[in-house]
Write an enzyme that holds these catalytic residues in place. Structure first.
Site, PDB file in Angstrom:
ATOM      1  CE1 TYR A 161     -17.273  -1.498  27.483  1.00  0.00           C
ATOM      2  CE2 TYR A 161     -16.821   0.898  27.112  1.00  0.00           C
ATOM      3  CZ  TYR A 161     -16.381  -0.436  27.260  1.00  0.00           C
ATOM      4  OH  TYR A 161     -15.108  -0.600  27.430  1.00  0.00           O
ATOM      5  CG  ASP A 164     -11.584  -7.883  25.942  1.00  0.00           C
ATOM      6  OD1 ASP A 164     -12.133  -8.825  25.695  1.00  0.00           O
ATOM      7  OD2 ASP A 164     -12.221  -6.788  25.295  1.00  0.00           O
ATOM      8  CG  HIS A 175     -12.769  -3.027  28.385  1.00  0.00           C
ATOM      9  ND1 HIS A 175     -13.745  -2.787  27.242  1.00  0.00           N
ATOM     10  CD2 HIS A 175     -12.156  -3.927  27.787  1.00  0.00           C
ATOM     11  CE1 HIS A 175     -13.649  -3.749  26.196  1.00  0.00           C
ATOM     12  NE2 HIS A 175     -12.411  -4.558  26.625  1.00  0.00           N
ATOM     13  CB  CYS A 228      -9.412   2.136  21.088  1.00  0.00           C
ATOM     14  SG  CYS A 228     -10.396   2.203  22.573  1.00  0.00           S
TER      15      CYS A 228
END
Ligand code: ADP
Ligand code: SF4
Length: 690
Positions: free
Chosen positions: A170, A266, A173, A31
């Site tokens: 994906y 992470d 997360h 991000c």
């Protein structure tokens, strides 16, 4: 300089399905607070990494459909042709430097808020949203699942149209629909998409197959999977279902990108994790697939990277933060300049950009986010614009970066520092629990300055206005920093706190300086970033009986933005520090303090033999103000400009101080053409309708 042959292995090409990465350096999706809002800013930021030698550069998560709307956080989007054009800016920029562009297609499922689109969030089952908004998720029926597959396929085709090379599926997360289907705690279905692991994996498998069928002839298909959520039996673990999922799908994707969930695990900050921290969780993956594996672990050391490859942990060295702090990390290793790597300090200020909906900033890399709008390159800077000499006063992060940047431009620079060491606040702060890596802010700059014959450093040089007038430098930059206030003035007390003049009241600098405290100790935090929590931690480690009092509703409240808040609160609790939230410190008396409730003004007394004030800082601007008092004197001394930068101008983060120093260096003899609009804006194309 030539490359150290020990690092040759890092520059071997890696085949990823139908495409080939030129080396093993892989910028994983991250991000950036730019997303769909600022496509040119975003493209230029990614281009710097391509120029800096990364073989693969990915987008952040890229929303496939309006049912996945992460507003107000600005992520990438591939909803329609406009987004294809935006993404094309990035892929073109990356291809110019021979790198591959990856797109992380994403649907946030239960994590979507859809505040902008107002469409109902969807998930495997009806449930409360992850984000905590008062909107619940609608459980998907079979038609919804078919639609989701169609949206994903269409987005993959749009990514290919934008000339992406690697398309992601994906499931990571804790924030993606495909992962929510995998999670027993979120997937309560009784059809063929729920129940057994095989059923929960079904949608992920189908979407990988859909993507391969749609674009797999020209684009690689990558899977990003969180193999461990660090929730023990309550979640997916690398010994349990995480491993089984990789085994089930082992050869299906062209590349495995594996990591931990959620984001705070992470991208764990350096206060709570070390380089290579994910290894024990992800190292199994290579043993169950023949496909290349990429993973992250705050890698900044080329020796660690080589070790990861040689020991068979990873095939490609993934990085988000290390590539932000130094977009030229691969090139520096390749050119035998590994000692010039600007190592990430793990402070997570970059993450705060995303959380505050602004382009990310980086403590170590002041050009981050300024590549397009100001034209700042992370490595290059214009040569000096005159023969003028510059005096920089104060060698904290602001002064060090100003001296380094001016030195790089070729100016004759003197850096005067009152103490016997470099680094200012960074030096004393990095001696506190968990903040050791922050010294890299000082060390990288000190290393560069040491190589410059045109920058002279003077220690033990506490300069007065008279000294400066005598020296006769053409320009003076005052970077004398700030000091914590003892009087308690801050957000909630705008006047001095009664009793704060007692000898039993201390500041954070006093604590690091070894002040003798008697217990019990109250740490009052009205600053609410990291310092109050760190001071409490240090005092507890030193054996004190500590109560941490904060005006906020939780410990170190602003660290929510750096993914640390829950860890800091847990650490203080585990260390046996008493915590009182939502209280102001009103007065300090003999052996006690008076606290008042932020909401009700109800007051209470608390035993305290010592008090540490962490409220706000006072700029050390006396020198700056004195010099500016008399313009004639300055003129007579031949001084053309005096400016204050960093904490001396207004106390802020280390990132702001570094940025200020960098800007001062760039703008010497080279101010922005229009000071009222010192950077470019991105304009969206308007049609003539209203
Ligand atoms: P910033 O974050 O803005 O760089 P710091 O507080 O970290 O500020 O650093 C300021 C530095 O300036 C410290 O190292 C301090 O010792 C030094 N300093 C303060 N006043 C003077 C002065 N009058 N002359 C020289 N150095 C000074
Ligand atoms: Fe690293 Fe901090 Fe920069 Fe983020 S802001 S990349 S954590 S130095």
């Amino acid at each position: 300089m030539t490359r150290d042959p020990r690092y040759d292995i890092l520059f071997e090409p890696v085949k990823i399905g139908p495409v080939t990465a030129k080396n093993r350096f892989y910028q994983v999706p991250h991000c950036n607070g730019m997303g769909f809002n600022l496509p040119q800013t975003h493209a230029k930021m990614r281009e710097m990494k391509a120029e800096g030698g990364w073989a693969v550069i990915c987008t952040e998560e890229c929303m496939i459909h309006p049912t996945s709307d992460y507003s107000p956080e600005p992520q990438a989007r591939l909803w329609d042709d406009y987004d294809v054009k935006c993404l094309g800016l990035m892929t073109d920029a990356i291809h110019r430097h021979g790198a591959l562009a990856g797109v992380q297609l994403a649907h946030n499922g239960v994590g979507s808020q859809n505040l902008f689109t107002r469409l109902k969030p969807i998930g495997p089952s009806p449930q409360a949203g992850v984000i905590g908004v008062p909107t619940q998720t609608r459980g998907m029926d079979k038609a919804d699942i078919r639609e989701f597959r169609r949206w994903h396929r269409a987005a993959a085709l749009r990514a290919r149209e934008a000339e992406a090379d690697i398309i992601y599926v994906y499931a990571g997360h804790d924030s993606t629909l495909l992962q929510h289907f995998l999670q027993l705690r979120r997937n309560h279905r009784s059809d063929e998409y729920g129940g057994s692991l095989e059923n929960r994996v079904r949608l992920l498998r189908e979407v990988i197959e859909d993507t391969r069928e749609a674009v797999g002839d020209t684009c690689a298909v990558a899977v990003r999977l969180a193999v461990d959520e660090l929730l023990g039996d309550g979640g997916i673990t690398s010994q349990g279902e995480g491993r089984e999922i990789v085994e089930m799908l082992a050869e299906l994707p062209d590349l495995w990108d594996v990591n931990l969930a959620d984001w705070s695990n992470d991208s764990v900050s350096s206060r709570f994790g070390e380089e290579g921290i994910q290894e024990s969780h992800i190292s199994f993956v290579k043993s169950v697939t023949t496909k290349p594996v990429v993973g992250v672990g705050w890698f900044t050391s080329p020796d660690t990277m080589v070790s990861q490859i040689k020991r068979g942990v990873l095939d490609m060295i993934g990085a988000a933060r290390p590539s932000i702090a130094d977009p030229f990390l691969p090139r520096k290793i390749e050119e035998g300049r590994a000692d010039e790597i600007r190592e990430c300090i793990g402070c997570n200020i970059c993450v705060a950009g995303q959380h505050t909906f602004t382009p990310m900033r980086c403590t170590q890399n002041p050009t981050m986010g300024e590549e397009w709008r100001r034209g700042w390159h992370p490595e290059d800077i214009a040569a000096k614009g005159s023969q003028d000499s510059v005096l920089v006063v104060g060698a904290g992060p602001a002064g060090l970066e100003a001296a380094r940047g001016l030195g790089q431009r070729g100016y004759q620079v003197a850096l005067a520092e009152a103490t016997t060491g470099l680094g200012g606040r960074v030096t004393w702060e990095s001696s506190m629990p968990g903040l050791g890596a922050w010294a890299r802010v000082r060390d990288w700059r000190a290393g560069r300055i040491q190589e410059m014959a045109n920058v002279d450093v003077y220690f033990d040089s506490q300069l007065s206005p008279e000294n400066i007038l005598e020296f006769g430098f053409d320009h003076v930059i005052i970077a004398t920093g700030a000091r914590w206030r003892k009087d308690g003035v801050g957000i909630n007390n705008t006047a001095r706190v009664s009793g704060s003049d007692r000898a039993t009241v201390f500041t954070p600098e006093d604590i690091v300086g070894g002040a003798e405290l008697s217990g019990p100790v109250v740490v009052f935090d009205d600053d609410n970033f990291y310092m109050g929590g760190v001071v409490a931690e240090k005092l507890r480690q030193d054996g004190h009986d500590v109560t941490y009092v904060t005006s906020a509703a939780c410990v170190s409240a602003w660290t929510e933005n750096t993914l640390e808040q829950h860890r800091i609160q847990a650490r203080l609790i585990e260390q046996g520090i008493d915590i009182i939230v939502s209280h102001n410190l009103k007065a300090i008396g003999e052996g006690e303090v008076e606290l008042t409730c932020i909401y009700s003004s109800r007051s209470r007394a608390l035993a305290a033999s010592s008090v540490v004030m962490v409220t706000s800082r006072k700029p050390n601007n006396e020198l700056y103000l004195a010099l500016n008092e008399d313009a004639e004197k300055l003129q007579a001394a031949g001084i053309k400009s005096v400016q204050a930068i960093g904490d001396c101008e207004a106390p802020a983060t280390i990132a702001v101080a570094v940025y200020d120093g960098h800007r001062a260096a760039r703008e010497m003899d080279n101010p922005p053409a229009n000071p009222d609009m010192p950077f470019r804006r991105e304009y969206i194309e308007l049609d003539d309708t209203v």
